[in-house]
Design an enzyme around this catalytic site. Structure first.
Site, PDB file in Angstrom:
ATOM      1  N   LYS A 194     -58.249 -22.232  66.066  1.00  0.00           N
ATOM      2  CA  LYS A 194     -56.831 -22.403  66.779  1.00  0.00           C
ATOM      3  C   LYS A 194     -56.919 -23.534  67.588  1.00  0.00           C
ATOM      4  O   LYS A 194     -57.827 -23.954  68.456  1.00  0.00           O
ATOM      5  CB  LYS A 194     -56.821 -20.977  67.717  1.00  0.00           C
ATOM      6  CG  LYS A 194     -55.923 -21.022  68.734  1.00  0.00           C
ATOM      7  CD  LYS A 194     -55.577 -19.963  69.270  1.00  0.00           C
ATOM      8  CE  LYS A 194     -54.523 -20.012  70.497  1.00  0.00           C
ATOM      9  NZ  LYS A 194     -54.129 -18.563  71.113  1.00  0.00           N
TER      10      LYS A 194
HETATM   11  C1  R5P Z   1     -56.976 -18.826  75.702  1.00  0.00           C
HETATM   12  O1  R5P Z   1     -56.950 -19.819  75.460  1.00  0.00           O
HETATM   13  C2  R5P Z   1     -56.544 -17.712  75.109  1.00  0.00           C
HETATM   14  O2  R5P Z   1     -56.703 -17.544  73.729  1.00  0.00           O
HETATM   15  C3  R5P Z   1     -55.038 -17.314  75.537  1.00  0.00           C
HETATM   16  O3  R5P Z   1     -54.749 -16.274  76.281  1.00  0.00           O
HETATM   17  C4  R5P Z   1     -54.008 -17.491  74.222  1.00  0.00           C
HETATM   18  O4  R5P Z   1     -54.358 -17.185  73.048  1.00  0.00           O
HETATM   19  C5  R5P Z   1     -53.106 -18.393  74.505  1.00  0.00           C
HETATM   20  O5  R5P Z   1     -51.729 -18.292  73.969  1.00  0.00           O
HETATM   21  P1  R5P Z   1     -50.422 -19.065  74.272  1.00  0.00           P
HETATM   22  O6  R5P Z   1     -50.954 -20.368  74.748  1.00  0.00           O
HETATM   23  O7  R5P Z   1     -49.744 -19.203  72.905  1.00  0.00           O
HETATM   24  O8  R5P Z   1     -50.045 -18.414  75.155  1.00  0.00           O
END
Ligand code: R5P
Length: 297
Positions: free
Chosen positions: A203
């Site tokens: 990711k």
């Molecule tokens: C941290 O980096 C985590 O994985 C997050 O809590 C989450 O996945 C971030 O998702 P978004 O940036 O789309 O809110």
């Protein structure tokens, strides 16, 4: 027990037809074992080759952030529109009904909060828990260039080793520290290190200049991280560009659950990811669904 004397003679051997040997649809994943591939095929839709992961794991270091105050009320209604939920074991056990049959990506690194140095994570969930909870992948934060870079990389490689033993893929989540340059060289470096050390998919954030070189130099699938909330059309444009430039889907949180209409937004993101819908068309869909939901209230 069938009677041996009554067994019919087998005839349909199709000796002229070569035995079917299918390649696996996901980049860099063909040499994985059956269980790994099957779990990945529950995260990534085999038809489009992509995924819409709904990330709701923020509480593991941020507490009840905006939009995630009540997961039972605000998030569960979105779950049917996601391919995967990315979350912690606490929320899974306490809030998600076991009758939910879509795939789960379990957050397994942790141990820090926003009050301290975030890169100082450890493995916070054992492999037995991932097996017990029927996880389709385990997510580990990797802080390339961070203070605890090495420790976070080793967290990931340990999960890759343990997951490989039981057929559970590892998702490396590349975390970018506040003081780091979010440029293409950084993202190429971070994603490639994770892939070289065994992550099954990664990711990372979208960047306007050169994202296609990040996806092309990474031998395993990349999913785009959502990041902080931006206007809906901008978020749909970012998701569209990411998948057109080689991402195998998205792992979005705030841009979905902090949207004015989360249920419309997740469907619009799905149209961009799975149907190659343009951002403009997807935004029209978002508005239509949003208005329909408002009228239904
Ligand atoms: C941290 O980096 C985590 O994985 C997050 O809590 C989450 O996945 C971030 O998702 P978004 O940036 O789309 O809110």
């Amino acid at each position: 027990m069938p009677d041996v004397n009554e067994i019919k003679e087998a005839k349909k051997f199709h000796t002229d037809v070569p035995y079917k040997t299918e390649g696996f649809f996901l980049k860099g994943s063909n040499s994985l074992d059956w269980g790994m591939k099957n779990r990945l095929a529950r995260i990534f839709n085999p038809k489009s080759g992509r995924t819409v992961m709904l990330a709701i794991d923020h509480g593991y270091f941020q507490g009840p952030t905006t939009g995630l105050e009540r997961i039972d009320i605000n998030i569960l209604p979105l779950a049917p529109y996601a391919d995967t939920l990315m979350l912690t074991r606490g929320i899974l056990r306490s809030t998600v009904p076991p009758s939910f049959t879509k795939s789960i990506v379990l957050r397994v690194s942790g141990g820090t909060s926003i009050l301290k140095e975030l890169s100082n994570e450890a493995i916070a969930v054992g492999i037995e828990e991932s097996i017990r909870l029927n996880a389709c992948a385990m997510a580990v934060q990797v802080f390339i260039g961070g203070e605890y870079e090495k420790e976070s990389i080793i967290n990931m490689t340990r999960m890759v080793d343990m997951g490989t033993r039981y057929g559970i893929p590892t998702l490396a989540v590349t975390a970018v520290g506040r003081n780091m340059n979010r440029d293409v060289r950084y993202f190429r470096l971070a994603t490639r290190i994770c892939a070289e050390l065994g992550a099954h998919y990664i990711k990372t954030y979208y960047i306007e200049d050169g994202f296609e070189t990040v996806t092309s130099s990474c031998p395993v699938p990349i999913v785009m991280a959502g990041g902080k909330k931006i206007p809906e059309l901008d978020a749909l444009t970012m998701a569209y560009r990411a998948v057109q430039e080689g991402a195998s889907g998205v792992d979005m949180g705030r841009n979905i659950f902090q949207s004015e209409s989360p249920i419309a937004m997740i469907q619009a993101v799905g149209a961009v990811v799975h149907d190659n819908e343009t951002p403009e068309k997807a935004f029209e869909l978002y508005n239509t669904l949003k208005n329909r939901n408002t009228l239904a209230l």
